[in-house]
Write a protein that holds these residues in place. Structure first.
Motif, PDB file in Angstrom:
ATOM      1  N   HIS A 192      -3.563  -8.388   2.467  1.00 58.46           N
ATOM      2  CA  HIS A 192      -4.080  -7.037   2.688  1.00 58.46           C
ATOM      3  C   HIS A 192      -3.163  -6.270   3.618  1.00 58.46           C
ATOM      4  O   HIS A 192      -2.616  -6.848   4.559  1.00 58.46           O
ATOM      5  N   GLN A 193      -3.002  -5.004   3.320  1.00 57.18           N
ATOM      6  CA  GLN A 193      -2.180  -4.146   4.171  1.00 57.18           C
ATOM      7  C   GLN A 193      -2.955  -2.904   4.555  1.00 57.18           C
ATOM      8  O   GLN A 193      -3.899  -2.503   3.877  1.00 57.18           O
ATOM      9  N   MET A 194      -2.496  -2.311   5.644  1.00 57.94           N
ATOM     10  CA  MET A 194      -3.002  -1.001   6.027  1.00 57.94           C
ATOM     11  C   MET A 194      -1.774  -0.128   6.233  1.00 57.94           C
ATOM     12  O   MET A 194      -0.892  -0.459   7.021  1.00 57.94           O
ATOM     13  N   GLU A 195      -1.739   0.942   5.470  1.00 59.70           N
ATOM     14  CA  GLU A 195      -0.614   1.870   5.501  1.00 59.70           C
ATOM     15  C   GLU A 195      -1.015   3.053   6.360  1.00 59.70           C
ATOM     16  O   GLU A 195      -2.177   3.460   6.357  1.00 59.70           O
ATOM     17  N   GLY A 196      -0.066   3.636   7.057  1.00 59.14           N
ATOM     18  CA  GLY A 196      -0.344   4.871   7.784  1.00 59.14           C
ATOM     19  C   GLY A 196       0.765   5.863   7.537  1.00 59.14           C
ATOM     20  O   GLY A 196       1.931   5.472   7.450  1.00 59.14           O
ATOM     21  N   TYR A 219       6.387  10.012   9.611  1.00 57.80           N
ATOM     22  CA  TYR A 219       6.602   8.567   9.664  1.00 57.80           C
ATOM     23  C   TYR A 219       5.592   7.844   8.801  1.00 57.80           C
ATOM     24  O   TYR A 219       4.564   8.410   8.417  1.00 57.80           O
ATOM     25  N   ALA A 220       5.922   6.590   8.486  1.00 58.34           N
ATOM     26  CA  ALA A 220       5.019   5.730   7.720  1.00 58.34           C
ATOM     27  C   ALA A 220       5.109   4.322   8.282  1.00 58.34           C
ATOM     28  O   ALA A 220       6.138   3.927   8.822  1.00 58.34           O
ATOM     29  N   PHE A 221       4.003   3.594   8.183  1.00 61.32           N
ATOM     30  CA  PHE A 221       4.023   2.186   8.590  1.00 61.32           C
ATOM     31  C   PHE A 221       3.105   1.402   7.680  1.00 61.32           C
ATOM     32  O   PHE A 221       2.191   1.953   7.056  1.00 61.32           O
ATOM     33  N   GLY A 222       3.362   0.110   7.564  1.00 59.23           N
ATOM     34  CA  GLY A 222       2.504  -0.778   6.780  1.00 59.23           C
ATOM     35  C   GLY A 222       2.232  -2.038   7.581  1.00 59.23           C
ATOM     36  O   GLY A 222       3.160  -2.740   7.966  1.00 59.23           O
ATOM     37  N   LEU A 223       0.953  -2.285   7.871  1.00 62.64           N
ATOM     38  CA  LEU A 223       0.550  -3.447   8.670  1.00 62.64           C
ATOM     39  C   LEU A 223       0.074  -4.557   7.744  1.00 62.64           C
ATOM     40  O   LEU A 223      -0.665  -4.296   6.801  1.00 62.64           O
ATOM     41  N   TYR A 277      -0.411  -7.704  -3.779  1.00 58.37           N
ATOM     42  CA  TYR A 277      -0.187  -8.922  -4.565  1.00 58.37           C
ATOM     43  C   TYR A 277       1.294  -9.232  -4.677  1.00 58.37           C
ATOM     44  O   TYR A 277       2.076  -8.358  -5.050  1.00 58.37           O
ATOM     45  N   ARG A 278       1.680 -10.447  -4.339  1.00 62.65           N
ATOM     46  CA  ARG A 278       3.086 -10.840  -4.502  1.00 62.65           C
ATOM     47  C   ARG A 278       3.175 -12.301  -4.868  1.00 62.65           C
ATOM     48  O   ARG A 278       2.508 -13.142  -4.265  1.00 62.65           O
ATOM     49  N   ARG A 279       4.051 -12.588  -5.836  1.00 62.45           N
ATOM     50  CA  ARG A 279       4.357 -13.987  -6.133  1.00 62.45           C
ATOM     51  C   ARG A 279       5.331 -14.424  -5.053  1.00 62.45           C
ATOM     52  O   ARG A 279       6.344 -13.777  -4.830  1.00 62.45           O
ATOM     53  N   LEU A 337       4.465  -5.826  10.872  1.00 58.78           N
ATOM     54  CA  LEU A 337       4.478  -4.492  10.277  1.00 58.78           C
ATOM     55  C   LEU A 337       5.891  -4.025   9.990  1.00 58.78           C
ATOM     56  O   LEU A 337       6.854  -4.469  10.601  1.00 58.78           O
ATOM     57  N   GLY A 338       5.979  -3.123   9.009  1.00 57.10           N
ATOM     58  CA  GLY A 338       7.223  -2.421   8.716  1.00 57.10           C
ATOM     59  C   GLY A 338       6.950  -0.939   8.891  1.00 57.10           C
ATOM     60  O   GLY A 338       5.823  -0.489   8.686  1.00 57.10           O
ATOM     61  N   CYS A 339       7.978  -0.187   9.285  1.00 54.65           N
ATOM     62  CA  CYS A 339       7.741   1.230   9.494  1.00 54.65           C
ATOM     63  C   CYS A 339       9.048   1.999   9.510  1.00 54.65           C
ATOM     64  O   CYS A 339      10.127   1.395   9.447  1.00 54.65           O
ATOM     65  N   GLY A 340       8.950   3.298   9.587  1.00 53.84           N
ATOM     66  CA  GLY A 340      10.150   4.105   9.693  1.00 53.84           C
ATOM     67  C   GLY A 340       9.863   5.578   9.482  1.00 53.84           C
ATOM     68  O   GLY A 340       8.713   5.981   9.267  1.00 53.84           O
ATOM     69  N   VAL A 341      10.925   6.354   9.557  1.00 53.88           N
ATOM     70  CA  VAL A 341      10.832   7.791   9.288  1.00 53.88           C
ATOM     71  C   VAL A 341      10.948   7.950   7.766  1.00 53.88           C
ATOM     72  O   VAL A 341      11.877   7.421   7.155  1.00 53.88           O
ATOM     73  N   TYR A 364      15.765  -2.502   6.795  1.00 52.52           N
ATOM     74  CA  TYR A 364      16.006  -1.506   5.742  1.00 52.52           C
ATOM     75  C   TYR A 364      14.825  -1.461   4.782  1.00 52.52           C
ATOM     76  O   TYR A 364      14.361  -2.496   4.324  1.00 52.52           O
ATOM     77  N   PHE A 365      14.308  -0.290   4.525  1.00 52.90           N
ATOM     78  CA  PHE A 365      13.414  -0.046   3.394  1.00 52.90           C
ATOM     79  C   PHE A 365      13.988   1.156   2.659  1.00 52.90           C
ATOM     80  O   PHE A 365      14.464   2.091   3.309  1.00 52.90           O
ATOM     81  N   PRO A 366      13.911   1.155   1.322  1.00 43.87           N
ATOM     82  CA  PRO A 366      14.475   2.303   0.596  1.00 43.87           C
ATOM     83  C   PRO A 366      13.719   3.604   0.874  1.00 43.87           C
ATOM     84  O   PRO A 366      14.270   4.683   0.672  1.00 43.87           O
ATOM     85  N   PHE A 367      12.480   3.511   1.361  1.00 43.55           N
ATOM     86  CA  PHE A 367      11.633   4.701   1.497  1.00 43.55           C
ATOM     87  C   PHE A 367      11.519   5.204   2.921  1.00 43.55           C
ATOM     88  O   PHE A 367      10.808   6.177   3.184  1.00 43.55           O
ATOM     89  N   THR A 368      12.211   4.533   3.883  1.00 45.31           N
ATOM     90  CA  THR A 368      12.237   5.060   5.249  1.00 45.31           C
ATOM     91  C   THR A 368      13.669   4.966   5.780  1.00 45.31           C
ATOM     92  O   THR A 368      14.434   4.088   5.391  1.00 45.31           O
ATOM     93  N   THR A 415       0.825  -1.211   0.000  1.00 49.36           N
ATOM     94  CA  THR A 415       0.000   0.000   0.000  1.00 49.36           C
ATOM     95  C   THR A 415       0.863   1.266   0.000  1.00 49.36           C
ATOM     96  O   THR A 415       0.339   2.359  -0.213  1.00 49.36           O
ATOM     97  N   SER A 416       2.176   1.110   0.196  1.00 46.96           N
ATOM     98  CA  SER A 416       3.067   2.270   0.085  1.00 46.96           C
ATOM     99  C   SER A 416       2.985   2.903  -1.301  1.00 46.96           C
ATOM    100  O   SER A 416       3.368   4.064  -1.481  1.00 46.96           O
ATOM    101  N   ALA A 417       2.496   2.141  -2.281  1.00 46.27           N
ATOM    102  CA  ALA A 417       2.335   2.655  -3.641  1.00 46.27           C
ATOM    103  C   ALA A 417       1.471   3.919  -3.682  1.00 46.27           C
ATOM    104  O   ALA A 417       1.494   4.651  -4.672  1.00 46.27           O
ATOM    105  N   HIS A 418       0.703   4.179  -2.632  1.00 49.44           N
ATOM    106  CA  HIS A 418      -0.186   5.347  -2.632  1.00 49.44           C
ATOM    107  C   HIS A 418       0.351   6.534  -1.826  1.00 49.44           C
ATOM    108  O   HIS A 418      -0.275   7.590  -1.786  1.00 49.44           O
ATOM    109  N   GLN A 419       1.506   6.340  -1.203  1.00 50.54           N
ATOM    110  CA  GLN A 419       2.071   7.440  -0.397  1.00 50.54           C
ATOM    111  C   GLN A 419       2.227   8.713  -1.221  1.00 50.54           C
ATOM    112  O   GLN A 419       1.796   9.792  -0.798  1.00 50.54           O
ATOM    113  N   HIS A 420       2.852   8.575  -2.383  1.00 56.06           N
ATOM    114  CA  HIS A 420       3.198   9.736  -3.195  1.00 56.06           C
ATOM    115  C   HIS A 420       1.965  10.567  -3.562  1.00 56.06           C
ATOM    116  O   HIS A 420       1.921  11.778  -3.338  1.00 56.06           O
TER     117      HIS A 420
HETATM  118  N1  PHE Z   1       5.665  -1.310   2.330  1.00 51.62           N
HETATM  119  C1  PHE Z   1       6.414  -2.084   3.301  1.00 51.62           C
HETATM  120  C2  PHE Z   1       6.182  -3.564   3.035  1.00 51.62           C
HETATM  121  O1  PHE Z   1       5.248  -3.914   2.358  1.00 51.62           O
HETATM  122  C3  PHE Z   1       5.983  -1.763   4.710  1.00 51.62           C
HETATM  123  C4  PHE Z   1       6.304  -0.347   5.094  1.00 51.62           C
HETATM  124  C5  PHE Z   1       5.360   0.646   4.971  1.00 51.62           C
HETATM  125  C6  PHE Z   1       7.554  -0.041   5.602  1.00 51.62           C
HETATM  126  C7  PHE Z   1       5.656   1.953   5.328  1.00 51.62           C
HETATM  127  C8  PHE Z   1       7.853   1.240   5.966  1.00 51.62           C
HETATM  128  C9  PHE Z   1       6.922   2.243   5.838  1.00 51.62           C
HETATM  129  O2  PHE Z   1       6.918  -4.426   3.499  1.00 51.62           O
END
Ligand code: PHE
Length: 363
Positions: free
Chosen positions: A140-144, A227-231, A126-128, A206-210, A184-188, A104-109
């Motif tokens: 399913h994810q929930m992004e914040g 900050y952002a997180f994805g559950l 969706y992931r193979r 969940l993943g998250c970061g600044v 590590y995530f490239p976007f946080t 769901t990070s695809a919608h951050q921008h």
């Molecule tokens: N998009 C990341 C994932 O699917 C989770 C994430 C969201 C991490 C937002 C950091 C910030 O694994």
């Protein structure tokens, strides 16, 4: 009665186009929106999470299309052009520049661009991937996302961790065992993961970061931070409702759905444990072989009757240098007993497809 409804735009994105690797059994589930069904465990969970964030002024987007550009899914998030997650062995492509979102990070921008400062995005991703009881090609994810005022910026990291710990306690109570992992995530930057102990296994929930300054800059928010997180909703729901297998979220069996008819969090009572049936398949690899292609064939042939696929033997021939893999496939229905004949038939189709589609040689 529950009906499946697909909103996949087959006309715009023909599944047989050369750059498309979306199988029919995935396309037909686009638009099911399990997370929007109020009596479904995922819908119940989404509502519980929303309850936690809404008082803090977060706005929910739960109807954004899962069909997104590679720019939104990857580039805007600083995911390098050679990153494995972009490979067609990992991601479903509708054409060269359009994918089923992998997160769901695809919608951050786009939402940052409209000036939103506190938002949630819930949806199907969706992931193979591998096949086992906690992996499924659709989940399913929930992004914040929360953007802070300049004078609050030293609070971001501590508030992020504190509020996600509070969320975990809001969902599970004080007794839950959890731990933070640096990642590590490239976007946080920095980035963290939260794991929860479930049936003796650590589950990443969940993943998250600044948010990385470049992500904000690309969205025209260069002077701000947040900050952002994805559950992962299935992972959380499996723990919360004690649902032992991720395939159950897709079942049509009333013995599953009637347990959640109240829309409350209740412990799932398994209605059956049908026996599994194991079948092995061995073959000599071709250089282009990717295990996700095997997984896709097994899912395509057996649908939700497949529980797990895993490598049990990896052998290099001393003379020819050729590699042989043996995979074990566990078949099991969540709803009924399977007959030997039907599993033999499925396995035969899998064997033929592996030869025809992957060009490998069976042993
Ligand atoms: N998009 C990341 C994932 O699917 C989770 C994430 C969201 C991490 C937002 C950091 C910030 O694994």
């Amino acid at each position: 009665t529950r009906r499946s409804f697909s909103s996949f735009p087959y006309n715009r994105y023909p599944l047989d186009a050369p750059n498309c690797n979306v199988p029919r059994n995935i396309a037909k589930r686009v638009g099911t929106n399990l997370h929007r069904q109020p009596q479904h465990p995922l819908g119940i969970l989404q509502r519980r999470i929303l309850e936690f964030w809404q008082p803090h002024g977060f706005q929910l987007y739960d109807q954004l299309s899962p069909i997104v550009s590679t720019t939104h899914n990857f580039d805007h998030l600083r995911i390098p052009s050679d990153h494995v997650s972009r490979s067609p062995s990992d991601t479903y492509y509708l054409n060269a520049t359009t994918v089923l979102r992998t997160h769901t990070s695809a919608h951050q921008h786009e939402l940052l661009k409209t000036g939103q400062n506190r938002f949630l995005v819930a949806g199907d991703v969706y992931r193979r991937d591998e096949i086992d009881r906690s992996h499924y090609p659709i989940f399913h994810q929930m992004e914040g996302v929360k953007i802070f005022a300049p004078h609050e910026q030293n609070l971001i990291q501590s508030e992020l961790k504190e509020s996600l710990e509070q969320l975990a306690e809001h969902l599970f109570g004080q007794h839950i065992t959890k731990r933070w992992i640096d990642t590590y995530f490239p976007f946080t930057e920095p980035s963290f993961e939260l794991e929860i102990l479930f049936e003796g296994e650590w589950l990443e929930v969940l993943g998250c970061g600044v948010i990385h300054p470049e992500v904000l800059a690309k969205a025209g928010r260069g002077e701000q931070m947040g900050y952002a997180f994805g559950l992962g909703l299935e992972r959380l729901a499996m723990v919360l409702f004690q649902i032992p297998d991720i395939r159950l979220f897709w079942t049509h069996d009333e013995r599953f759905h009637r347990q959640f008819a109240s829309g409350e969090i209740v412990r799932f009572e398994p209605y059956s444990k049908f026996p599994p049936c194991f079948k092995d398949i061995s073959f000599w690899l071709e250089s282009a072989f990717h295990v996700n292609d095997l997984n896709e064939i097994v899912r395509d042939v057996a649908g939700d009757l497949v529980e797990r696929v895993w490598l049990i033997d990896d052998f290099v021939h001393p003379k020819t240098g050729k590699t042989s893999h043996c995979y074990r496939i566990a078949y099991r229905s969540m709803d009924r007993s399977l007959t030997n004949e039907e599993i033999d038939d499925l396995q035969e189709v899998v064997r033929n497809r592996v030869v025809n589609d992957l060009g490998v040689i069976l042993r």
